[in-house]
Motif scaffolding. Structure first.
Motif, PDB file in Angstrom:
ATOM      1  N   SER A 150      -2.369   7.884  -1.680  1.00 47.88           N
ATOM      2  CA  SER A 150      -2.724   9.164  -2.296  1.00 47.88           C
ATOM      3  C   SER A 150      -3.533  10.051  -1.356  1.00 47.88           C
ATOM      4  O   SER A 150      -3.113  11.148  -1.009  1.00 47.88           O
ATOM      5  N   HIS A 151      -4.704   9.555  -0.925  1.00 47.08           N
ATOM      6  CA  HIS A 151      -5.586  10.388  -0.109  1.00 47.08           C
ATOM      7  C   HIS A 151      -6.569   9.495   0.625  1.00 47.08           C
ATOM      8  O   HIS A 151      -6.627   8.276   0.390  1.00 47.08           O
ATOM      9  N   TYR A 169      -4.293   0.765  -9.105  1.00 53.32           N
ATOM     10  CA  TYR A 169      -5.170   1.529  -8.213  1.00 53.32           C
ATOM     11  C   TYR A 169      -5.796   0.574  -7.208  1.00 53.32           C
ATOM     12  O   TYR A 169      -5.958  -0.616  -7.475  1.00 53.32           O
ATOM     13  N   LEU A 181     -11.352  11.471  -6.816  1.00 49.29           N
ATOM     14  CA  LEU A 181     -10.130  12.191  -7.165  1.00 49.29           C
ATOM     15  C   LEU A 181     -10.192  13.667  -6.800  1.00 49.29           C
ATOM     16  O   LEU A 181      -9.147  14.320  -6.692  1.00 49.29           O
ATOM     17  N   ALA A 199      -8.016  14.157  -3.939  1.00 53.95           N
ATOM     18  CA  ALA A 199      -6.586  13.875  -4.067  1.00 53.95           C
ATOM     19  C   ALA A 199      -5.812  15.185  -4.131  1.00 53.95           C
ATOM     20  O   ALA A 199      -6.238  16.126  -4.818  1.00 53.95           O
TER      21      ALA A 199
END
Length: 286
Positions: free
Chosen positions: A188-189, A241, A268, A271
């Protein structure tokens, strides 16, 4: 998906650190599907389709209750976002030795069953450094973590306790610690976290800061090999996750610091989709 009911295990009301913005992120992403439950009082899960320990901060302070809860979830066949088997394995950082044995380069670690000065001297000789970091194998948020130079006072609070001993790697201050985030097995990031000047802990409560960063290819490769080794050890291949914490050693080689599969801060806000992929991965675990 709209009918799915999710229990998010959360810290006790008297937990001293207030990360309400993280709770707000989950509440916004999951809406009325999410119910936040004090993890120390969670007993009946019959009303929920999924349980996730994402906010179960403080569990290292009450290990009997934590492992008892994991046993209950397993015995009752409750669906958990990351399976109980891997939560139990990930609870004790002795898992790093298993990954190291599987060829995953990690920060060199010695485990002392009853920490004393002799264990520290042995570690300094083994690691060929005067500066060590000690931490409990079951811990979070840098609780009980100390940096000790030769001649520094021995922390009475950890004397005689089971502790991990590692060499202090100056790259934590010079460059920082990388965190890579994966949802449903997909990257994701990533961010880089740096300690406050003069400190070695990257957590926000100690003055640490973080910013978005492009994950180096070597870091991405190490994360993937760590996941593969974890799957081989635990039999669990897909994780809703995961956070992988890495840093470079003095030779520029990335080393695994921790594999966070229980209650990691997911940052997040960094993200690209602000957490949409995370919510989808969590709901897909049902």
């Amino acid at each position: 998906m709209n009918g799915q009911r999710i229990a998010i295990l959360s810290p006790t009301p008297d937990y001293e650190e207030n990360w309400s913005h993280i709770k707000a992120d989950y509440a916004q992403l999951l809406g009325n599907r999410a119910t936040f439950i004090d993890w120390t009082k969670a007993e009946d899960f019959s009303a929920f389709d999924l349980v996730t320990p994402l906010l179960a901060w403080g569990y290292p302070r009450n290990c009997p209750r934590w492992f008892g809860l994991l046993d209950q979830l397993e015995n009752e066949g409750v669906t958990v976002s990351n399976p109980v088997r891997i939560l139990r394995w990930n609870s004790d950082k002795a898992y790093l030795a298993e990954l190291d044995a599987a060829g995953i380069p990690s920060v060199p670690t010695l485990l002392s069953d009853a920490l004393d000065e002799a264990a520290l001297d042995d570690a300094r000789n083994s690691f060929k450094t005067d500066i060590l970091v000690i931490k409990p194998p079951i811990s979070g948020g840098a609780d009980g973590t100390f940096r000790l130079g030769r001649g520094d006072a021995f922390p009475a609070s950890v004397a005689g306790h089971r502790m991990m001993i590692q060499p202090y790697l100056p790259t934590i201050a010079a460059e920082g610690e990388y965190s890579l985030f994966y949802f449903g097995g997909k990257f994701s990031h990533s961010i880089i976290k740096r300690p406050a000047k003069g400190d070695f802990r990257v957590q926000e409560q100690y003055g640490g800061t973080e910013e978005a960063v492009s994950a180096p290819e070597a870091a991405l490769l190490l994360a993937q090999t760590a996941f593969a080794a974890t799957a081989a050890i635990t039999g669990i291949e897909t994780l809703a996750y995961a956070r992988v914490d890495l840093l470079r050693d003095g030779d520029g080689v990335f080393r695994l610091m921790e594999l966070e599969l229980i209650e990691p801060s997911l940052f997040l806000r960094f993200a690209p989709d602000k957490g949409t992929a995370f919510a989808e991965a969590l709901l897909s675990a049902v």
